[in-house]
Design a protein around this motif. Structure first.
Motif, PDB file in Angstrom:
ATOM      1  N   ARG A  61       0.820  -1.221   0.000  1.00 14.06           N
ATOM      2  CA  ARG A  61       0.000   0.000   0.000  1.00 14.06           C
ATOM      3  C   ARG A  61       0.850   1.265   0.000  1.00 14.06           C
ATOM      4  O   ARG A  61       0.491   2.258  -0.630  1.00 14.06           O
ATOM      5  CB  ARG A  61      -0.957  -0.018   1.184  1.00 14.06           C
ATOM      6  CG  ARG A  61      -2.037  -1.061   1.003  1.00 14.06           C
ATOM      7  CD  ARG A  61      -3.051  -1.049   2.091  1.00 14.06           C
ATOM      8  NE  ARG A  61      -3.993  -2.138   1.899  1.00 14.06           N
ATOM      9  CZ  ARG A  61      -5.173  -2.178   2.451  1.00 14.06           C
ATOM     10  NH1 ARG A  61      -5.572  -1.192   3.241  1.00 14.06           N
ATOM     11  NH2 ARG A  61      -5.969  -3.198   2.236  1.00 14.06           N
ATOM     12  N   VAL A  62       1.979   1.233   0.693  1.00 14.26           N
ATOM     13  CA  VAL A  62       2.876   2.390   0.684  1.00 14.26           C
ATOM     14  C   VAL A  62       3.400   2.631  -0.731  1.00 14.26           C
ATOM     15  O   VAL A  62       3.466   3.775  -1.196  1.00 14.26           O
ATOM     16  CB  VAL A  62       4.040   2.199   1.686  1.00 14.26           C
ATOM     17  CG1 VAL A  62       5.150   3.208   1.454  1.00 14.26           C
ATOM     18  CG2 VAL A  62       3.523   2.305   3.121  1.00 14.26           C
ATOM     19  N   GLU A 108       1.858   1.790  -3.495  1.00 13.64           N
ATOM     20  CA  GLU A 108       0.730   2.319  -4.270  1.00 13.64           C
ATOM     21  C   GLU A 108       0.550   3.812  -4.012  1.00 13.64           C
ATOM     22  O   GLU A 108       0.304   4.578  -4.950  1.00 13.64           O
ATOM     23  CB  GLU A 108      -0.559   1.572  -3.922  1.00 13.64           C
ATOM     24  CG  GLU A 108      -0.659   0.194  -4.531  1.00 13.64           C
ATOM     25  CD  GLU A 108      -1.962  -0.492  -4.195  1.00 13.64           C
ATOM     26  OE1 GLU A 108      -2.655  -0.083  -3.223  1.00 13.64           O
ATOM     27  OE2 GLU A 108      -2.309  -1.448  -4.908  1.00 13.64           O
ATOM     28  N   ILE A 109       0.675   4.216  -2.764  1.00 10.33           N
ATOM     29  CA  ILE A 109       0.549   5.636  -2.419  1.00 10.33           C
ATOM     30  C   ILE A 109       1.657   6.435  -3.100  1.00 10.33           C
ATOM     31  O   ILE A 109       1.418   7.514  -3.646  1.00 10.33           O
ATOM     32  CB  ILE A 109       0.574   5.835  -0.886  1.00 10.33           C
ATOM     33  CG1 ILE A 109      -0.704   5.282  -0.269  1.00 10.33           C
ATOM     34  CG2 ILE A 109       0.766   7.303  -0.522  1.00 10.33           C
ATOM     35  CD1 ILE A 109      -0.682   5.179   1.243  1.00 10.33           C
ATOM     36  N   LYS A 110       2.881   5.903  -3.093  1.00  7.25           N
ATOM     37  CA  LYS A 110       3.996   6.580  -3.764  1.00  7.25           C
ATOM     38  C   LYS A 110       3.720   6.716  -5.256  1.00  7.25           C
ATOM     39  O   LYS A 110       3.931   7.784  -5.842  1.00  7.25           O
ATOM     40  CB  LYS A 110       5.296   5.828  -3.545  1.00  7.25           C
ATOM     41  CG  LYS A 110       6.508   6.521  -4.165  1.00  7.25           C
ATOM     42  CD  LYS A 110       7.576   5.514  -4.531  1.00  7.25           C
ATOM     43  CE  LYS A 110       8.719   6.127  -5.279  1.00  7.25           C
ATOM     44  NZ  LYS A 110       8.392   6.515  -6.644  1.00  7.25           N
ATOM     45  N   ASP A 135       0.796   6.736  -6.755  1.00  7.63           N
ATOM     46  CA  ASP A 135      -0.282   7.720  -6.927  1.00  7.63           C
ATOM     47  C   ASP A 135       0.243   9.142  -6.758  1.00  7.63           C
ATOM     48  O   ASP A 135      -0.130  10.048  -7.508  1.00  7.63           O
ATOM     49  CB  ASP A 135      -1.417   7.459  -5.927  1.00  7.63           C
ATOM     50  CG  ASP A 135      -2.229   6.209  -6.253  1.00  7.63           C
ATOM     51  OD1 ASP A 135      -2.093   5.690  -7.384  1.00  7.63           O
ATOM     52  OD2 ASP A 135      -2.982   5.758  -5.374  1.00  7.63           O
ATOM     53  N   THR A 136       1.115   9.333  -5.767  1.00  7.66           N
ATOM     54  CA  THR A 136       1.688  10.653  -5.531  1.00  7.66           C
ATOM     55  C   THR A 136       2.525  11.107  -6.722  1.00  7.66           C
ATOM     56  O   THR A 136       2.436  12.268  -7.151  1.00  7.66           O
ATOM     57  CB  THR A 136       2.552  10.634  -4.250  1.00  7.66           C
ATOM     58  OG1 THR A 136       1.740  10.239  -3.148  1.00  7.66           O
ATOM     59  CG2 THR A 136       3.154  11.991  -3.972  1.00  7.66           C
TER      60      THR A 136
END
Length: 90
Positions: free
Chosen positions: A48-49, A51-53, A55-56
């Motif tokens: 998930r981290v 994925e967040i990266k 997306d960012t």
């Protein structure tokens, strides 16, 4: 002590030892299960981290593209304003 007392004492000692070994085995199984679950949770958090990266990074690129488009619009607006200023209303 008689032989029977020694045998009974040995049986009690063996039962006690077997009980303690069963407890240790149960604890070991619980620890292994907990460790496996913790590894799964850690892997999910890591996923998930990432994925967040990702997306960012995507949002950053989109924001930069929007900023560039705004600059282009500003230049176009200035050119249009200059062209309109060339016309005289009669």
């Amino acid at each position: 002590m008689t032989k029977e007392e020694v045998v009974v004492g040995s049986l009690h000692a063996f039962e006690s030892l077997q009980s303690e070994l069963d407890k240790i085995s149960s604890m070991s199984t619980q620890i292994a299960t907990t460790s496996e679950e913790q590894s799964l949770v850690t892997a999910e958090i890591n996923h998930r981290v990432h994925e967040i990266k990702d997306d960012t990074d995507s949002f950053t690129q989109q924001t930069q593209a929007t900023a560039d488009a705004c600059k282009d619009l500003k230049v176009t607006e200035q050119k249009l304003a200059s062209h309109v200023a060339d016309f005289k209303v009669v």
